[in-house]
Scaffold this motif. Structure first.
Motif, mmCIF file in Angstrom:
data_model
loop_
_atom_site.group_PDB
_atom_site.id
_atom_site.type_symbol
_atom_site.label_atom_id
_atom_site.label_comp_id
_atom_site.label_asym_id
_atom_site.label_seq_id
_atom_site.Cartn_x
_atom_site.Cartn_y
_atom_site.Cartn_z
ATOM 1 N N VAL A 11 -73.785 17.532 73.273
ATOM 2 C CA VAL A 11 -72.505 17.773 73.937
ATOM 3 C C VAL A 11 -71.806 16.445 74.151
ATOM 4 C CG1 VAL A 11 -73.278 19.883 75.072
ATOM 5 C CG2 VAL A 11 -73.560 17.697 76.229
ATOM 6 N N CYS B 182 -67.713 19.888 73.205
ATOM 7 C CA CYS B 182 -68.422 20.148 74.463
ATOM 8 C C CYS B 182 -68.252 21.621 74.825
ATOM 9 C CB CYS B 182 -67.894 19.253 75.583
ATOM 10 S SG CYS B 182 -68.915 19.288 77.082
ATOM 11 N N GLY C 225 -75.578 16.684 82.960
ATOM 12 C CA GLY C 225 -76.596 17.090 82.006
ATOM 13 C C GLY C 225 -77.835 16.226 82.149
ATOM 14 N N GLN D 50 -77.613 8.243 72.915
ATOM 15 C CA GLN D 50 -76.277 8.732 72.582
ATOM 16 C C GLN D 50 -76.002 8.625 71.085
ATOM 17 O OE1 GLN D 50 -74.194 6.253 75.330
ATOM 18 N NE2 GLN D 50 -73.772 4.633 73.855
ATOM 19 N N ILE E 207 -78.140 21.653 81.842
ATOM 20 C CA ILE E 207 -76.764 21.333 82.242
ATOM 21 C C ILE E 207 -76.415 22.193 83.459
ATOM 22 C CG2 ILE E 207 -74.343 21.332 81.538
ATOM 23 C CD1 ILE E 207 -75.299 21.050 78.639
ATOM 24 N N PRO F 21 -69.975 14.171 76.555
ATOM 25 C CA PRO F 21 -69.619 13.936 77.954
ATOM 26 C C PRO F 21 -68.244 13.259 78.059
ATOM 27 C CG PRO F 21 -71.807 13.065 77.422
ATOM 28 C CD PRO F 21 -71.102 13.335 76.130
ATOM 29 N N PHE G 121 -70.316 6.307 78.258
ATOM 30 C CA PHE G 121 -70.674 7.458 79.067
ATOM 31 C C PHE G 121 -71.237 6.933 80.393
ATOM 32 C CE2 PHE G 121 -71.809 9.726 74.854
ATOM 33 C CZ PHE G 121 -70.484 10.088 74.661
ATOM 34 N N GLY H 176 -72.024 12.009 71.335
ATOM 35 C CA GLY H 176 -72.583 13.009 72.228
ATOM 36 C C GLY H 176 -74.012 12.689 72.599
ATOM 37 N N CYS I 230 -79.058 17.368 75.892
ATOM 38 C CA CYS I 230 -79.470 17.619 77.275
ATOM 39 C C CYS I 230 -80.455 18.777 77.344
ATOM 40 C CB CYS I 230 -78.256 17.944 78.147
ATOM 41 S SG CYS I 230 -77.033 16.625 78.246
ATOM 42 N N ILE J 94 -71.033 14.864 82.597
ATOM 43 C CA ILE J 94 -70.281 15.585 81.571
ATOM 44 C C ILE J 94 -68.850 15.811 82.015
ATOM 45 C CG2 ILE J 94 -70.117 17.793 80.341
ATOM 46 C CD1 ILE J 94 -73.156 17.874 80.294
ATOM 47 N N ASP J 95 -68.653 16.121 83.270
ATOM 48 C CA ASP J 95 -67.294 16.284 83.800
ATOM 49 C C ASP J 95 -67.290 15.817 85.247
ATOM 50 O OD1 ASP J 95 -64.826 17.050 82.640
ATOM 51 O OD2 ASP J 95 -64.704 18.777 83.966
#
Length: 432
Positions: free
Chosen positions: A39, A360, A217, A230, A309, A41, A56, A303, A306, A95-96
């Motif tokens: 995913v 994502c 995650g 990553q 999550i 992030p 990240f 990405g 993970c 991630i967010d």
């Protein structure tokens, strides 16, 4: 899971002094393509100028393992040993962020307003309108960073008069912890999502957000650092007409002139600099104008993988209890319950569309777990929040606040005319 739904009575009881601290909603998510998928992030800029790079954000969090993630010996140990460890520190990736999740909640409410949803169209709002070549463009206090105290509002006018001379706007800026009534009935987004009148010399209104959310995650490999895990992003562009378009300075200038109204100022400046500096026989690549192919290359971070999550929301009732709307406690409680209902509606609307960013794509692997803190370590579970339920809850809270005489939400709009100097000098790209 309990199928009890949160009621207005629950909110009223818990926004009184000494009530529960928070209402939470937590959801287990997974990559839509399956556990093998990475995913993307959120990216952040580390450093400044030419030294800046995309990164990240990694953190160490205390993660309680899910039963299905434990091997058989651990399951048996957990059953028999009272002191069995329930979790441990693990490396996670953001991630967010909290800011991003709030933006999604605000955008979901605005979307509901555009669709004419009965509950959210009643929410008062402030709007700054810029006049552009393509017609008027509106920005609301749910979109601008500092809500109604944002620079776009402060530079605006009302009926030709600077906004800081307007009595209604003065009342908003002069709100105090003792009475937030003006904000409640004009721009309540500030009371729920937070705001800061940051450029005022004194008596700044500062409100922390009563609602926060995030998605994290847990990295798949806890033996290696996040940077080691990553992935890199690969990119390419194929031009079906020609793999390469090399232009004479004269031809490049002609294309730039033809497209000047569509190109960014920065791009135009860079191409004209190349044209001016070109020597006899030089050719200029048309790639800056979207012409020609770009060969496959490995570029920025792409990405991470993970093992788990989690999305979580926290609505702080303790924060809402710091807000007062005069000396009548009945009014205070009704106003706080109204803001709590708006917060739950924001969560439900944000959770309804699980759209994060490119690469994502996530799905829910379990239903959201919703709980109300009841103090002294006790929690009361509730059914997952839905837009239909929280819309009805918000309508009931609006009516209750109206009966209490503290708020009358009828979709009123505080209208501000944007300063033409700002929109004239706005650029789509960062100066850097």
């Amino acid at each position: 899971m309990s199928q009890n739904i949160i009621t207005l009575a629950d909110l009223i009881e818990n926004v009184k002094l000494g009530g529960g601290s928070v209402i939470t909603s937590s959801t287990e998510l997974e990559p839509a393509a399956g556990p093998h998928a990475s995913v993307a992030p959120a990216k952040y800029v580390d450093g400044k100028g030419q030294a800046a790079k995309s990164v990240f954000v990694y953190e160490t969090r205390y993660i309680v393992e899910k039963p299905e993630d434990q091997d058989e010996p651990k399951k048996e140990e957990a059953k028999t040993a009272e002191k069995a460890v329930k979790g441990k520190p693990q490396t996670v990736v953001l991630i967010d962020s909290k800011q991003s999740e709030l933006n999604r909640a605000e955008a979901a409410i605005e979307q509901g307003r555009q669709y004419g949803d009965e509950a959210v169209v009643k929410i008062p709002r402030a709007v700054v309108t810029y006049q552009t070549e393509n017609g008027p463009v509106e920005y609301t206090d749910m979109e601008l960073s500092h809500r109604v105290f944002d620079g776009h509002f402060r530079a605006g006018t009302i009926n030709g008069e600077h906004i800081t001379e307007n009595d209604q706007y003065r009342a908003l800026r002069n709100c105090t912890p003792a009475d937030m009534s003006a904000l409640l009935n004009t721009a309540p987004a500030a009371l729920l999502f937070g705001a800061w009148d940051s450029t005022r010399k004194s008596n700044q209104v500062r409100l922390r957000s009563a609602l926060v959310g995030e998605i994290i995650g847990v990295l798949a490999d806890q033996e290696r650092s996040g940077e080691e895990q990553q992935a890199r992003r690969s990119g390419a562009r194929v031009d079906a007409v020609a793999a390469s378009v090399q232009l004479t300075p004269k031809d490049m200038e002609s294309l730039v002139n033809d497209q000047e109204a569509e190109l960014s100022d920065k791009n135009i400046s860079e191409q004209r600099k190349k044209i001016k500096g070109a020597k006899s026989g030089d050719r200029i690549s048309g790639s800056a104008l979207g012409l020609g192919s770009i060969p496959p290359s490995v570029e920025e971070i792409g990405g991470v993988s993970c093992r788990r999550i989690t999305r979580s929301w926290v609505l702080s009732l303790a924060t809402l209890r710091q807000l007062r709307f005069g000396t009548d406690e009945t009014k205070n409680v009704a106003a706080r319950a109204l803001l709590a209902a708006l917060g739950l509606n924001a969560i439900a609307r944000a959770e309804r569309e699980l759209y994060i960013r490119a690469n994502c794509d996530l799905v829910e692997s379990a239903a959201p777990v919703v709980a109300l803190d009841q103090r002294f370590g006790e929690k009361k579970p509730f059914a997952p929040l839905t837009v239909e339920h929280t819309d009805q809850l918000l309508l009931e809270a609006i009516e209750n606040a109206k009966k209490a005489g503290v708020a009358d939400w009828n979709g009123q709009t505080f209208k501000v005319e944007g300063n033409p100097i700002i929109i004239k000098n706005a650029a789509a790209e960062d100066a850097e």
